[in-house]
Design a protein around this motif. Structure first.
Motif, short mmCIF file in Angstrom:
data_model
loop_
_atom_site.label_atom_id
_atom_site.label_comp_id
_atom_site.label_asym_id
_atom_site.label_seq_id
_atom_site.Cartn_x
_atom_site.Cartn_y
_atom_site.Cartn_z
N GLY A 228 0.78 -1.24 0.00
CA GLY A 228 0.00 0.00 0.00
C GLY A 228 0.80 1.27 0.00
O GLY A 228 0.25 2.36 0.23
N VAL A 229 2.11 1.19 -0.27
CA VAL A 229 2.95 2.39 -0.29
C VAL A 229 2.82 3.06 -1.66
O VAL A 229 3.06 2.43 -2.70
CB VAL A 229 4.42 2.06 0.01
N GLN A 230 2.47 4.32 -1.65
CA GLN A 230 2.32 5.10 -2.88
C GLN A 230 3.05 6.43 -2.72
O GLN A 230 3.16 6.96 -1.62
CB GLN A 230 0.85 5.36 -3.18
N VAL A 231 3.55 6.94 -3.83
CA VAL A 231 4.30 8.20 -3.83
C VAL A 231 3.57 9.23 -4.69
O VAL A 231 3.12 8.91 -5.80
CB VAL A 231 5.73 8.00 -4.35
N ARG A 232 3.50 10.45 -4.17
CA ARG A 232 2.86 11.54 -4.92
C ARG A 232 3.54 12.85 -4.56
O ARG A 232 4.16 12.98 -3.49
CB ARG A 232 1.37 11.63 -4.58
N PRO A 233 3.44 13.86 -5.42
CA PRO A 233 3.99 15.18 -5.07
C PRO A 233 3.11 15.91 -4.07
O PRO A 233 1.88 15.81 -4.12
CB PRO A 233 4.02 15.92 -6.41
N ALA A 234 3.73 16.61 -3.13
CA ALA A 234 2.99 17.44 -2.18
C ALA A 234 2.33 18.59 -2.94
O ALA A 234 2.88 19.11 -3.91
CB ALA A 234 3.92 17.98 -1.11
N GLU A 235 1.17 18.99 -2.46
CA GLU A 235 0.41 20.03 -3.17
C GLU A 235 0.15 21.28 -2.33
O GLU A 235 -0.19 22.32 -2.89
CB GLU A 235 -0.93 19.44 -3.63
N ARG A 278 10.55 20.03 -5.95
CA ARG A 278 9.46 19.07 -5.84
C ARG A 278 9.61 18.31 -4.52
O ARG A 278 10.70 17.87 -4.17
CB ARG A 278 9.52 18.09 -7.02
N LEU A 279 8.53 18.19 -3.79
CA LEU A 279 8.49 17.38 -2.57
C LEU A 279 7.66 16.14 -2.86
O LEU A 279 6.46 16.24 -3.11
CB LEU A 279 7.89 18.17 -1.40
N LEU A 280 8.31 14.98 -2.84
CA LEU A 280 7.61 13.71 -3.06
C LEU A 280 7.33 13.06 -1.71
O LEU A 280 8.22 12.93 -0.87
CB LEU A 280 8.45 12.77 -3.92
N LEU A 281 6.08 12.66 -1.50
CA LEU A 281 5.63 12.05 -0.25
C LEU A 281 5.31 10.58 -0.48
O LEU A 281 4.62 10.22 -1.44
CB LEU A 281 4.39 12.76 0.27
N ALA A 282 5.82 9.74 0.41
CA ALA A 282 5.50 8.31 0.39
C ALA A 282 4.49 8.04 1.50
O ALA A 282 4.77 8.30 2.68
CB ALA A 282 6.75 7.46 0.59
N SER A 296 10.83 13.42 0.40
CA SER A 296 12.12 13.95 -0.04
C SER A 296 11.91 15.17 -0.91
O SER A 296 10.98 15.21 -1.73
CB SER A 296 12.91 12.89 -0.81
N ILE A 297 12.81 16.15 -0.75
CA ILE A 297 12.78 17.35 -1.57
C ILE A 297 13.84 17.24 -2.65
O ILE A 297 15.00 16.90 -2.38
CB ILE A 297 13.00 18.61 -0.71
N PHE A 298 13.43 17.55 -3.88
CA PHE A 298 14.32 17.52 -5.02
C PHE A 298 14.38 18.92 -5.64
O PHE A 298 13.38 19.61 -5.74
CB PHE A 298 13.83 16.51 -6.06
#
Length: 416
Positions: A228-235, A278-282, A296-298
């Motif tokens: 159930g782990v999914q990654v998306r960009p913070a908004e 970009r901040l990606l959230l898991a 993580s911030i990229f």
């Protein structure tokens, strides 16, 4: 945890200072008024290059404002080695977050075009004293130029400004040893290493190490996805604030002073709208609920994506959220046409972090720091992990409340 070399060195009592409190006396480099007003400066006494070569290619070195002078971004866009850290938006974040005064130099040709740029900030620290740095709170920057002549002219102009301020030193953080012999009295030294992955043209050509290593990573990502782990960009900024709490805990565990929240808020406001951050959230989605595991911030510009900051829940690392984030981020970078993926600095004693970055197929690259006048390092290695003192610092720091580490981190970044 990346891009924290300066802060790590402070907790490890590793720093740089000039060998004396005063700038060594020498011949003037160039006329200060000529450099600041745009008149041609005589750089022949400063650089170890042909005086004729300098005059035929370079008209002047001038101070510019990257926020208003569109030539700065235009030069960066055309230069293959430009990084996010040279970008006006990053300079704006650093200046506003830490109240540093900028000094940005540009080398012009006779037609007014840029042949090179050098972003700098004035800083003052209890350990480092007064300094002109490119750049503070940044892993790498330094001059960016079309040729050695423009590079030397920029460094020479920076050195002259240092010579005009007794007790001030110059620091240039370079991605490679490229300034040796250009300017008299400028000395370089190896710093930490960073890990860089060269990206193929297509995502389906990505291979992380040998087939066995690639298979292990892919297996871990697939397993995490099934759990159930999914990654998306913070908004929203609210999601940034929630992530910041994980970041504080991560920095506490690694005994690294954290950046203040205002720094990330400014980056969110200045960089993200331009597609530079970009901040990606898991998250784990289970039984209709969502739980933040890591983020993580990229930072991205030109040909390079930089993995800059990370926060995670230590108790949920078995779900491999950071692996899923890296997998997506690397594939996205490749798909978007970037050539390089920089996983950031690693100190020599951080074997676990080095292994995590190397498993993605990234190669270590040595970073360098240059100083004028010649610098020496203060008590380098006194608090290495094997020493009693370092272990004591680790134990105390990890027991501090997170809000206290945030306050201390802000003070360290501002004043040390």
């Amino acid at each position: 945890m990346t891009s924290q070399g300066d802060a790590q060195s402070l907790l490890g009592i590793k720093g740089v200072a000039t060998s004396t409190g005063q700038i060594a006396s020498s011949q003037p480099l160039a006329d200060e008024a000529a450099l600041s007003t745009g008149k041609q400066a005589d750089l022949g006494d400063c650089v170890n290059l042909s005086h004729t070569d300098l005059r035929t290619r370079i008209a002047r070195v001038v101070e510019v404002d990257p926020q208003t002078d569109t030539r700065w971004v235009g030069f960066l866009a055309a230069h293959s080695d430009s990084l996010i850290y040279h970008h006006p938006a990053w300079l704006q974040v650093i200046g506003e977050a830490y109240s540093h005064q900028p000094l940005c130099l540009a080398c012009e040709d006779s037609d007014g075009g840029f042949r090179g740029v050098l972003p700098l900030f004035h800083t003052r620290g209890l350990l480092t004293g007064r300094r002109l740095s490119s750049l503070p709170h940044t892993p790498v920057a330094g001059p960016l130029a079309l040729d050695d002549q423009a590079m030397a002219a920029l460094v020479c102009a920076a050195v002259e400004r240092v010579r005009g301020r007794p007790g001030t030193s110059l620091q240039l953080k370079m991605p490679r040893a490229g300034l040796d012999g250009l300017v008299e009295g400028l000395r370089g030294a190896p710093w930490e290493g960073t890990y860089v992955l060269e990206l193929p043209k297509q995502p389906d050509q990505l291979r992380f190490g040998d087939s066995r290593n690639h298979g292990r990573i892919k297996w871990a990502v697939n397993k995490a996805t099934k759990l159930g782990v999914q990654v998306r960009p913070a908004e929203t900024e609210g999601e940034l604030r929630t992530w910041y709490e994980l970041y504080l805990d991560t920095m506490s565990w690694h005994v690294v002073p954290p950046r203040p929240y205002r720094f990330f808020k400014l980056a969110w406001e200045r960089l993200r709208p331009q597609g530079l951050m970009r901040l990606l959230l898991a998250e784990q989605h289970e039984a209709g609920r969502s739980k933040l595991l890591a983020g993580s911030i990229f930072l991205m510009w030109g040909q390079t994506v930089v993995y800059a900051f990370n926060g995670r829940r230590r108790e949920d690392l078995s779900l491999r959220p950071n692996d899923v984030i890296q997998w997506l981020a690397i594939h996205d970078a490749c798909r978007e046409g970037f050539r390089y993926y920089d996983l950031g600095e690693v100190e020599k004693h951080q074997q676990g972090l080095a292994e995590f970055k190397a498993k993605w197929g990234a190669e270590p690259r040595q970073l360098y720091r240059y100083y004028y006048p010649e610098a020496h390092e203060l008590e380098r290695g006194i608090f290495m992990p094997s020493s009693y003192n370092r272990q004591l610092v680790n134990a105390v720091w990890r027991r501090l409340p997170l809000n206290v580490t945030a306050t201390l981190g802000d003070w360290i970044y501002r004043y040390l």
